[in-house]
Each structure stands twice: as structure tokens, then as C-alpha cells.
Design an enzyme around this catalytic site. Structure first.
Site, short mmCIF file in Angstrom:
data_model
loop_
_atom_site.label_atom_id
_atom_site.label_comp_id
_atom_site.label_asym_id
_atom_site.label_seq_id
_atom_site.Cartn_x
_atom_site.Cartn_y
_atom_site.Cartn_z
N LYS A 1 1.06 10.21 3.28
CA LYS A 1 0.03 10.74 2.88
C LYS A 1 -1.24 9.81 3.12
CE LYS A 1 -2.59 11.76 -0.85
NZ LYS A 1 -4.07 11.49 -0.27
N GLU B 1 0.54 -2.11 -3.54
CA GLU B 1 -0.52 -3.11 -3.19
C GLU B 1 -1.68 -2.46 -3.84
OE1 GLU B 1 -0.08 -5.63 -1.60
OE2 GLU B 1 1.98 -5.35 -0.97
N CYS C 1 -9.51 -5.24 -0.56
CA CYS C 1 -8.92 -5.41 -1.69
C CYS C 1 -8.88 -7.03 -1.59
CB CYS C 1 -7.50 -4.93 -1.67
SG CYS C 1 -6.66 -5.35 -0.12
N GLU D 1 -13.35 -4.85 -10.08
CA GLU D 1 -13.47 -4.65 -8.70
C GLU D 1 -14.54 -3.94 -8.57
OE1 GLU D 1 -10.32 -2.31 -6.49
OE2 GLU D 1 -10.13 -3.90 -5.34
P1 NAD Z 1 -7.05 5.49 -4.65
O1 NAD Z 1 -6.15 4.81 -5.73
O2 NAD Z 1 -8.02 6.53 -5.32
O3 NAD Z 1 -6.19 6.19 -3.76
C1 NAD Z 1 -5.14 5.83 -2.89
C2 NAD Z 1 -4.41 7.07 -2.18
O4 NAD Z 1 -3.80 7.44 -3.44
C3 NAD Z 1 -5.09 8.08 -1.83
O5 NAD Z 1 -4.45 8.62 -0.85
C4 NAD Z 1 -5.15 9.25 -2.82
O6 NAD Z 1 -5.51 10.52 -2.48
C5 NAD Z 1 -4.02 8.84 -3.71
N1 NAD Z 1 -3.91 9.23 -5.03
C6 NAD Z 1 -5.07 9.38 -5.74
N2 NAD Z 1 -4.56 9.97 -6.99
C7 NAD Z 1 -3.26 10.10 -6.79
C8 NAD Z 1 -2.13 10.66 -7.65
N3 NAD Z 1 -2.46 11.03 -9.00
N4 NAD Z 1 -0.89 10.46 -7.22
C9 NAD Z 1 -0.49 10.08 -6.03
N5 NAD Z 1 -1.37 9.70 -5.13
C10 NAD Z 1 -2.78 9.67 -5.48
O7 NAD Z 1 -7.75 4.36 -3.92
P2 NAD Z 1 -8.95 4.45 -2.89
O8 NAD Z 1 -9.93 4.42 -3.53
O9 NAD Z 1 -8.30 5.08 -1.65
O10 NAD Z 1 -8.74 2.80 -2.41
C11 NAD Z 1 -9.22 1.79 -2.74
C12 NAD Z 1 -8.34 0.96 -3.67
O11 NAD Z 1 -7.17 0.67 -2.80
C13 NAD Z 1 -9.07 -0.36 -4.21
O12 NAD Z 1 -8.60 -0.45 -5.51
C14 NAD Z 1 -8.40 -1.55 -3.51
O13 NAD Z 1 -8.40 -2.59 -3.94
C15 NAD Z 1 -6.85 -0.88 -3.07
N6 NAD Z 1 -6.55 -1.41 -1.93
C16 NAD Z 1 -5.39 -2.28 -2.12
C17 NAD Z 1 -4.89 -3.07 -1.04
C18 NAD Z 1 -3.62 -4.09 -1.20
O14 NAD Z 1 -3.03 -4.24 -0.03
N7 NAD Z 1 -3.55 -4.64 -2.11
C19 NAD Z 1 -5.33 -2.73 0.40
C20 NAD Z 1 -6.40 -1.86 0.64
C21 NAD Z 1 -7.01 -1.04 -0.62
#
Ligand code: NAD
Length: 502
Positions: free
Chosen positions: A189, A264, A298, A396
Site C-alpha cells: 500500500k 522505519e 526522514c 520532526e
Molecule cells: P504516515 O505515517 O502518515 O503514513 C505512512 C503510510 O502509512 C501511508 O501509506 C499511510 O496511508 C499509512 N497509514 C496511515 N495511517 C495508518 C494506519 N492507521 N494503519 C496503517 N497504515 C496507515 O507518514 P507520511 O506522512 O506518509 O510520511 C512521512 C513520515 O515518514 C515522516 O515521519 C518520515 O520521517 C517517515 N519516513 C521515515 C523513513 C525511514 O526510513 N526512517 C523514510 C521516509 C519517511
């Protein structure tokens, strides 16, 4: 800051419609609803995806389960799977421009950067293919004459892969090829904001010869589609990249059926700079680290921890270089900082900057929302006089915002670096080898860059300490992460009776 605007780039643009991939078939969602995605840089709809529901998630999980339990994929030789992954890598390379374009217009990242990410992704697919052929367990011939121990590595099963919007194609490439190389099947997803390139990947994998049901790609919101992927009893493992908040929820959901989780998550990564550093190199890396992907990264080097003696000079030089950074149309090949993902996220970044200023930080550069007549943009921003306890130093922001803190001794710098909940990565800058190593050992983060920043390679593990995550991606153990360990304890010859009834 130089502003680049070419709104004509999207003239004659044709909106792209996508379906979902379930059990080898392209299909509409069960609700009939559609998600429209606007380009963050141009403000116009560029993609339409089918909005999935729990019903679609369950269909995808069922297909992946059948493909794992009865399909050919887990039983193929490592070489057979590897050859298919190599073919996929070639097809990704052949369609790299198309994939990069989608990532650019859906996420707002600069086109030059999107193309570089595709190059990195191709390399990861090839690396995973190579590792898949070498996946093996262990044997123990040292347990006595009557015993032979063999430790097998078996594919863990059905994997839920959930990815964020900031590196749409790169992040799915850090997960899926390793899961496939291990013999797993998957439900993927992508973020509902940037699903296009992951859906195109589905076409590529089918063409490469991945059997039906092995990779299912569904689109939808987290609560509707992501949540069932984290609770369903037929899923064996979750590989999640996203925010720390949703990561915690994912782990709690997984606990109900004790699924393996790989997380991650977020970061607030420090770059510590000492007076003896090569400041020319550092200034460039500080600007790159803070504003790369508009800071929506990130790994962003969003906290500078600068020795007090050089702080004024460093801030002045970073501000001078920030003024030259090209911000604007993500499709312009010259652009370095593109658009912000959504208007809501831009408002959140802006609120962080305003709150920091009202808590005593100084806006040393930028701090403005940019009106380019299309999309949403923010100027590269430097906040100085930041104190370690301020929200801007601990949370962040995920925007092009750099916080500058100061230190006097090495121990001070390490204490400030370690004083927050995150521990994804860090940088240290000094010409003194001992200083670099001392900081490198003491800072609690998954990657420490020494006299460089945000370099990476498929061979090097990546992941976080503390609330930045759980587990590591990439590196030579990445395929093993998608396996279970099984012990075969074998007896040789007649067994000595140890618990006789007589
Ligand atoms: P997010 O947590 O809002 O969403 C990530 C994914 O999770 C999306 O596909 C979203 O639809 C899904 N999601 C949301 N709620 C959910 C739930 N209740 N159950 C299951 N899935 C759910 O994050 P974002 O805003 O898309 O991305 C930004 C974040 O990602 C930042 O905090 C960033 O630091 C982190 N990030 C981390 C890394 C790493 O490798 N450590 C890399 C890239 C991004």
C-alpha cells in the site's frame, strides 16, 4: 534563493487513471470511489486512483496468502527468482523517466532528484536479486557424533508493505525486492498521495514474470486500507515506513497476532561541527542535508549542533548559500527545492517556524511562504539561537527548516544530540579522527556520517535507534529479515535410551 517558475510545463497534460492490482488482475475498488491527486507544484489534478476499502485489502491479502501457500513462487530456486528480479530491474531502468516523472508531479520533488532516486532503486533491485541467490542457513557438525544440526531460512510468508509519500519509488524498492528474493508474497500500500509509480511497478513485475497474486498493490487511506493490513491474521510480517505515531499504532495492531514488524520512522538528525572541520565541505552538506527533498526527509539534517566559536560564521555562510538555492517548479531541471506535499503540511511547517520565533529563536534566513501562482512552496529557512528544549529542536518538522544550536565541549554536543526521542542518523565534522570516532561511538543513531552527509549504498544497513524505528533495511541481512529460522535437529544412528520405563 532563486525562484524558478515554468507553469506551462503542465499544459496539455493528460490526467492518468490507475486501477489496483489484485491476484494478477487490474481492478477497480469495491466502493467505486476515486482519489484525485493534485500536483503540489502545479495545483492541478495529475492522477486518479481507485480508493480501496477494507474489502479490497482483504481480497489482496487472500490472494497473497494463496500465492504463498500453494503458488510456485516460494518453491522456485533462488536463481529463478533472482532472474525475474533482474529482469524487473532492467524494466525499471527502461521506464525510469516515466516513473521519475510520476514521482515528481505527485510528490513535488525536483525532477533531477526523482531521476537520481530511480537510479538508486534500480541498483537496489539488482542487489536484492544477488542476495536472494545467496540466501542460506547454517549447519552444525560439532554437536557430537550422534547429532547434526541444520538451521534453515524459510520465507516468512505474506508481508504487508506500507510506504509514505516522500520517496514513493525508492522506499518500496527498499522492501519489496528483498521480500520477493526471500520467497515471500506481498500486499503493498503506497501513500494515497503518491501511488502512481508503485502501481506502474505492478505492470513491470507482471511483465518480468512475477506470478499472479505474489505482488498485490492496493491504494487507499491508512485507516481504511492500511489498518486491516496490520491486523489480518493471514499476514505474517509488516514492513512499514512512515511517521513514528502510525509506526506505534502498527506495532500495537501487530501485537494482536504477534506479527513480525519492521519499522522505519521519523528522525531529527543532528550534524555536529567542530572548529577544525573542513567548513567548505560542511556548509555545502549542511544546506543539502536540510533542504534536500524540501526537508521532507526522514534523514534530513535538521539540527545543526555547532561549536560556539564558529557559530556566527557558520550561520552567515549557510544563509549566503541558502540564498542561492533554486526553489520552484519541480519539473525544471535546475530546481533543487520543489513543492511542499499538501497545503495542510505547509501550514504545519509554517506553524513550527512561527512558534519557534515566538519562543526565542531567531529567523536568520527565509521563513516565508512563497506565492508562485501555483502549488505550495516554502523558502529555505534557518532558525538560530535554538535551545535544546524547544519543540523546533526536538520534533520532526519535515520541511526546509534548519535549527542551529551551539555547544562548547564534545560531551555537550553528544548530550544535545542524544537528548531527543529520535535516533535515525547523525553527522560529525572534524579533521581529527579521534573526535569523529568518539562522537560516532557515543551518538545513538543507526547511521553516523563522518565528514559527509546522507550518502548511502545498497550494501549499507539503514534504520533507526530509539523511536526512529525497529530493524534495518538494505545491507546483506536485508533478505534474511523476510525469513523465519527453522532448526532441524537430526539424530544419527540408534538413539541411546535416556528415559526408559524399566
Ligand atoms: P504516515 O505515517 O502518515 O503514513 C505512512 C503510510 O502509512 C501511508 O501509506 C499511510 O496511508 C499509512 N497509514 C496511515 N495511517 C495508518 C494506519 N492507521 N494503519 C496503517 N497504515 C496507515 O507518514 P507520511 O506522512 O506518509 O510520511 C512521512 C513520515 O515518514 C515522516 O515521519 C518520515 O520521517 C517517515 N519516513 C521515515 C523513513 C525511514 O526510513 N526512517 C523514510 C521516509 C519517511
Amino acid at each position: 534563493m532563486t525562484v524558478l517558475v515554468h507553469p506551462q510545463a503542465l499544459e496539455n497534460f493528460k490526467v492518468r487513471d490507475f486501477q489496483m492490482l489484485i491476484d494478477g488482475k487490474w481492478t477497480n475498488g469495491s466502493s467505486g470511489d476515486v482519489i484525485e491527486r493534485k500536483s503540489p507544484g502545479h495545483g492541478v489534478v495529475v492522477s486518479r486512483y481507485q480508493a480501496g476499502t477494507k474489502v479490497d485489502a482483504e481480497r489482496a491479502i487472500a490472494a497473497a496468502r494463496v500465492a504463498f501457500d500453494t503458488g510456485p513462487w516460494p518453491h522456485m530456486t533462488g536463481a529463478e527468482r533472482s532472474n525475474i528480479l533482474l529482469k524487473a530491474a532492467d524494466l525499471i531502468a527502461a521506464r525510469a523517466d516515466e516513473l521519475a516523472y510520476l514521482d515528481c508531479i505527485e510528490s513535488g520533488k525536483p525532477i533531477s532528484q526523482a531521476k537520481a532516486e530511480l537510479g538508486g532503486a534500480v541498483d537496489i533491485w539488482r542487489y536484492a536479486a544477488a542476495l536472494g541467490r545467496d540466501l542460506h542457513g547454517e549447519s552444525y557438525n560439532t554437536l557430537g557424533e550422534g547429532t547434526l544440526g541444520v538451521v534453515l531460512r524459510e520465507a516468512i510468508g505474506v508481508v504487508s508493505i506500507i510506504t509514505p509519500w516522500n520517496f514513493p519509488f525508492l522506499i518500496v524498492s527498499q522492501k519489496l525486492p528483498f521480500a520477493l528474493a526471500a520467497g515471500c508474497t506481498a500486499v503493498v500500500k503506497p501513500s494515497e498521495l503518491t501511488s502512481g509509480s508503485t502501481l506502474l511497478l505492478g505492470e513491470i513485475l507482471m511483465e518480468a514474470g512475477v506470478p499472479s497474486g505474489v505482488v498485490n498493490i492496493i491504494v487507499g487511506t491508512g485507516p481504511e486500507v492500511g489498518a486491516p493490513m496490520t491486523t489480518h491474521p493471514h499476514v505474517d510480517m509488516i514492513s512499514f515506513t512512515g511517521s513514528t505515531g502510525v509506526g506505534k499504532l502498527t506495532m500495537a495492531n501487530a501485537a494482536q497476532t504477534l506479527k513480525k514488524v519492521s519499522l522505519e520512522l521519523g528522525g531529527k538528525n543532528p550534524q555536529i561541527v567542530f572548529p577544525d572541520a573542513n567548513l567548505d565541505d560542511f556548509i555545502d552538506a549542511a544546506v543539502f542535508g536540510a533542504y534536500f527533498n524540501a526537508g521532507e526527509c526522514c534523514n534530513a539534517g535538521s539540527r545543526l549542533i555547532v561549536h560556539r566559536d564558529i557559530a556566527d560564521d557558520v550561520v552567515a555562510r549557510i544563509a549566503a548559500l541558502s540564498a542561492k538555492v533554486k526553489v520552484g517548479d519541480p519539473l525544471d531541471p535546475q530546481t533543487k527545492v520543489g513543492a511542499i506535499i499538501t497545503p495542510e503540511h505547509l501550514a504545519k511547517i509554517n506553524a513550527y517556524v512561527r512558534n519557534a520565533a515566538s519562543s526565542g529563536a531567531t529567523i536568520s534566513h527565509g521563513g516565508e511562504l512563497l506565492n508562485l501562482g501555483m502549488g505550495q512552496f516554502m523558502s529555505p529557512t534557518i532558525l538560530s539561537a535554538v535551545q535544546p528544549e524547544m519543540a523546533i529542536a526536538r520534533e520532526e518538522v519535515f520541511g526546509p527548516v534548519l535549527s542551529v544550536l551551539t555547544f562548547e565541549t564534545l560531551d555537550d554536543a553528544v548530550r544535545i544530540a542524544n537528548s531527543i526521542d529520535y535516533g535515525l542518523s547523525a553527522g560529525v565534522w572534524s579533521r581529527d579522527f579521534d573526535t569523529c570516532l568518539m562522537v560516532g561511538r557515543k551518538v545513538r543513531a543507526g547511521t553516523i556520517w563522518m565528514n559527509t552527509f546522507m550518502d548511502g549504498a545498497s550494501e549499507l544497513p539503514f534504520g533507526g535507534y530509539k523511536q526512529s524505528g525497529l530493524g534495518r533495511e538494505l545491507g546483506r541481512h536485508a533478505v534474511e529479515d523476510y525469513t523465519e529460522t527453522k532448526t532441524l535437529n537430526m539424530h544419527i544412528g540408534s538413539r541411546k535410551v535416556v528415559w526408559s520405563v524399566n
